[in-house]
Design a protein around this motif. Structure first.
Motif, mmCIF file in Angstrom:
data_model
loop_
_atom_site.group_PDB
_atom_site.id
_atom_site.type_symbol
_atom_site.label_atom_id
_atom_site.label_comp_id
_atom_site.label_asym_id
_atom_site.label_seq_id
_atom_site.Cartn_x
_atom_site.Cartn_y
_atom_site.Cartn_z
ATOM 1 N N VAL A 143 39.719 50.047 63.530
ATOM 2 C CA VAL A 143 41.147 50.281 63.751
ATOM 3 C C VAL A 143 41.536 49.716 65.113
ATOM 4 O O VAL A 143 40.984 50.118 66.136
ATOM 5 N N GLN A 144 42.475 48.783 65.100
ATOM 6 C CA GLN A 144 43.022 48.292 66.360
ATOM 7 C C GLN A 144 43.983 49.337 66.918
ATOM 8 O O GLN A 144 44.896 49.785 66.224
ATOM 9 N N ARG A 145 43.786 49.709 68.149
ATOM 10 C CA ARG A 145 44.528 50.835 68.717
ATOM 11 C C ARG A 145 46.036 50.615 68.709
ATOM 12 O O ARG A 145 46.814 51.542 68.548
ATOM 13 N N GLY A 146 46.476 49.388 68.886
ATOM 14 C CA GLY A 146 47.905 49.139 68.977
ATOM 15 C C GLY A 146 48.570 48.678 67.702
ATOM 16 O O GLY A 146 49.775 48.403 67.695
ATOM 17 N N ALA A 147 47.806 48.606 66.602
ATOM 18 C CA ALA A 147 48.334 47.996 65.376
ATOM 19 C C ALA A 147 49.230 48.959 64.593
ATOM 20 O O ALA A 147 48.896 50.131 64.409
ATOM 21 N N THR A 148 50.361 48.451 64.125
ATOM 22 C CA THR A 148 51.216 49.192 63.204
ATOM 23 C C THR A 148 51.520 48.309 62.001
ATOM 24 O O THR A 148 51.439 47.084 62.077
ATOM 25 N N ARG A 149 51.880 48.955 60.896
ATOM 26 C CA ARG A 149 52.250 48.229 59.684
ATOM 27 C C ARG A 149 53.430 48.935 59.023
ATOM 28 O O ARG A 149 53.521 50.164 59.028
ATOM 29 N N ASP A 150 54.318 48.140 58.431
ATOM 30 C CA ASP A 150 55.459 48.654 57.670
ATOM 31 C C ASP A 150 55.117 48.512 56.188
ATOM 32 O O ASP A 150 54.994 47.406 55.678
ATOM 33 N N LEU A 151 54.945 49.653 55.508
ATOM 34 C CA LEU A 151 54.590 49.655 54.086
ATOM 35 C C LEU A 151 55.834 49.831 53.231
ATOM 36 O O LEU A 151 56.718 50.631 53.553
ATOM 37 N N ILE A 152 55.888 49.089 52.116
ATOM 38 C CA ILE A 152 56.955 49.292 51.129
ATOM 39 C C ILE A 152 56.334 49.205 49.742
ATOM 40 O O ILE A 152 55.508 48.326 49.464
ATOM 41 N N GLY A 153 56.672 50.155 48.879
ATOM 42 C CA GLY A 153 56.164 50.165 47.511
ATOM 43 C C GLY A 153 56.697 48.983 46.730
ATOM 44 O O GLY A 153 57.877 48.617 46.859
ATOM 45 N N VAL A 154 55.855 48.382 45.908
ATOM 46 C CA VAL A 154 56.259 47.167 45.198
ATOM 47 C C VAL A 154 57.422 47.437 44.245
ATOM 48 O O VAL A 154 58.326 46.603 44.103
ATOM 49 N N ARG A 155 57.460 48.581 43.604
ATOM 50 C CA ARG A 155 58.569 48.872 42.696
ATOM 51 C C ARG A 155 59.878 49.047 43.477
ATOM 52 O O ARG A 155 60.947 48.650 43.003
ATOM 53 N N ASP A 156 59.791 49.645 44.665
ATOM 54 C CA ASP A 156 60.982 49.755 45.506
ATOM 55 C C ASP A 156 61.437 48.371 45.955
ATOM 56 O O ASP A 156 62.646 48.080 45.998
ATOM 57 N N ALA A 157 60.493 47.512 46.299
ATOM 58 C CA ALA A 157 60.838 46.144 46.687
ATOM 59 C C ALA A 157 61.549 45.419 45.550
ATOM 60 O O ALA A 157 62.568 44.745 45.763
ATOM 61 N N VAL A 158 61.039 45.573 44.330
ATOM 62 C CA VAL A 158 61.652 44.911 43.178
ATOM 63 C C VAL A 158 63.044 45.482 42.916
ATOM 64 O O VAL A 158 63.978 44.741 42.569
ATOM 65 N N THR A 159 63.216 46.778 43.083
ATOM 66 C CA THR A 159 64.539 47.396 42.936
ATOM 67 C C THR A 159 65.546 46.765 43.897
ATOM 68 O O THR A 159 66.693 46.455 43.519
ATOM 69 N N LEU A 160 65.124 46.546 45.129
ATOM 70 C CA LEU A 160 66.011 45.957 46.128
ATOM 71 C C LEU A 160 66.271 44.476 45.849
ATOM 72 O O LEU A 160 67.387 43.984 46.039
ATOM 73 N N ILE A 161 65.255 43.761 45.394
ATOM 74 C CA ILE A 161 65.430 42.355 45.020
ATOM 75 C C ILE A 161 66.461 42.244 43.897
ATOM 76 O O ILE A 161 67.369 41.405 43.929
ATOM 77 N N ASP A 162 66.322 43.102 42.898
ATOM 78 C CA ASP A 162 67.259 43.123 41.771
ATOM 79 C C ASP A 162 68.683 43.366 42.267
ATOM 80 O O ASP A 162 69.636 42.687 41.850
ATOM 81 N N ALA A 163 68.838 44.321 43.186
ATOM 82 C CA ALA A 163 70.170 44.661 43.689
ATOM 83 C C ALA A 163 70.764 43.525 44.521
ATOM 84 O O ALA A 163 71.960 43.231 44.422
ATOM 85 N N LEU A 164 69.955 42.878 45.340
ATOM 86 C CA LEU A 164 70.449 41.762 46.152
ATOM 87 C C LEU A 164 70.910 40.604 45.275
ATOM 88 O O LEU A 164 71.974 40.013 45.498
ATOM 89 N N LEU A 165 70.117 40.284 44.264
ATOM 90 C CA LEU A 165 70.496 39.189 43.363
ATOM 91 C C LEU A 165 71.727 39.557 42.544
ATOM 92 O O LEU A 165 72.609 38.719 42.310
ATOM 93 N N SER A 166 71.829 40.805 42.120
ATOM 94 C CA SER A 166 72.960 41.236 41.291
ATOM 95 C C SER A 166 74.275 41.197 42.049
ATOM 96 O O SER A 166 75.339 40.949 41.454
ATOM 97 N N ARG A 167 74.218 41.440 43.358
ATOM 98 C CA ARG A 167 75.453 41.402 44.156
ATOM 99 C C ARG A 167 75.797 39.981 44.590
ATOM 100 O O ARG A 167 76.789 39.766 45.299
ATOM 101 N N GLY A 168 74.984 39.008 44.184
ATOM 102 C CA GLY A 168 75.279 37.615 44.491
ATOM 103 C C GLY A 168 74.875 37.168 45.870
ATOM 104 O O GLY A 168 75.401 36.171 46.379
ATOM 105 N N GLU A 169 73.953 37.887 46.490
ATOM 106 C CA GLU A 169 73.512 37.509 47.832
ATOM 107 C C GLU A 169 72.793 36.164 47.772
ATOM 108 O O GLU A 169 71.789 36.005 47.083
#
Length: 249
Positions: A143-169
């Motif tokens: 474990v690197q003492r200073g390391a951090t990571r931002d986790l996101i669930g793949v299904r949540d990511a897909v939900t957001l991708i779907d919403a971004l594309l649906s709004r025409g982004e």
């Protein structure tokens, strides 16, 4: 949606493919920061260039997945899409070069800078599968003492991708992350509690504490982001879901 690629993210994108016929999702190429060979980078560059030409000729939008890691933003400030990106690694430099290629190509596109996506079917070398395997074995977990990571669930990511594309982004860049920088030691702590093993750890110096800004994501999709519950405990729920769906070691 046409999906280019057969890997982890590509398989999960199939759930929304029928909703976006005008999109080509480029879910292939270099997805691992350790793969820095000229051959791998050259192969992905050619793939992006060729796909961009094809999308321009057919009037479709190219959905490109970049990275929101410290490799692009560095570790001294929250990573915002509007800030100048200063790559700190060959991987970050490569991804930013591909983003520039798209902007200059004249192709309709959307760039999503992903954090650490977690879910069933992940490659074993990625963060959570690797840590899970080491904890189950009792360690050693480095474990690197200073390391951090931002986790996101793949299904949540897909939900957001779907919403971004649906709004025409289109035509912009959006960080796709939870917005929480979790110390890697805390991720190991939770894995140990859920697996029931106290693994031997080796703490080493180094590691970047990096925060991904999700201000733009929240502004674009306030309701969807709020519904996903991106709070300080979100990473624990992502880990729990990953362990529940993963086949026993």
């Amino acid at each position: 949606m046409e999906i280019v690629g057969k890997g982890f993210l590509a398989r999960h994108l199939r759930a929304i493919a029928h909703r976006h016929a005008d999109v080509v999702a480029l879910a292939a190429g270099v997805s691992w920061a350790a793969d820095t060979s000229d051959t791998a980078f050259g192969r992905e560059t050619a793939l992006v260039r060729d796909t961009a030409v094809r999308c321009r000729e057919t009037g479709r939008t190219l959905l490109f997945f970049s990275t929101s890691s410290a490799a692009v933003y560095g570790a001294d400030r929250p990573g915002r899409e509007s800030d100048p990106a200063v790559p700190h690694t060959p991987y970050g430099d490569h991804k930013l070069a591909l983003e520039r290629l798209l902007r200059e190509s004249g192709t309709a596109h959307l760039v999503l800078r992903l954090s650490h996506v977690v879910g069933p079917g992940q490659p074993p070398h990625q963060l959570l599968p690797s840590l899970t395997r080491l904890v189950r074995a009792g360690g050693p977990v480095r474990v690197q003492r200073g390391a951090t990571r931002d986790l996101i669930g793949v299904r949540d990511a897909v939900t957001l991708i779907d919403a971004l594309l649906s709004r025409g982004e289109r035509g912009g860049t959006v960080n796709l992350a939870s917005g929480h920088a979790v110390p890697v030691g805390d991720i190991v702590d939770h894995l140990e509690r859920r697996i029931g093993v106290a693994a031997r750890r080796e703490y080493i110096a180094g590691g970047a504490a990096h925060l991904v800004s999700v201000e733009r994501l929240r502004a674009l999709l306030p309701g969807q982001v709020a519904a996903l519950g991106f709070d300080a405990g979100y990473h624990r729920r992502v880990i729990d879901s990953f362990l529940a769906e993963r086949q026993p070691a």
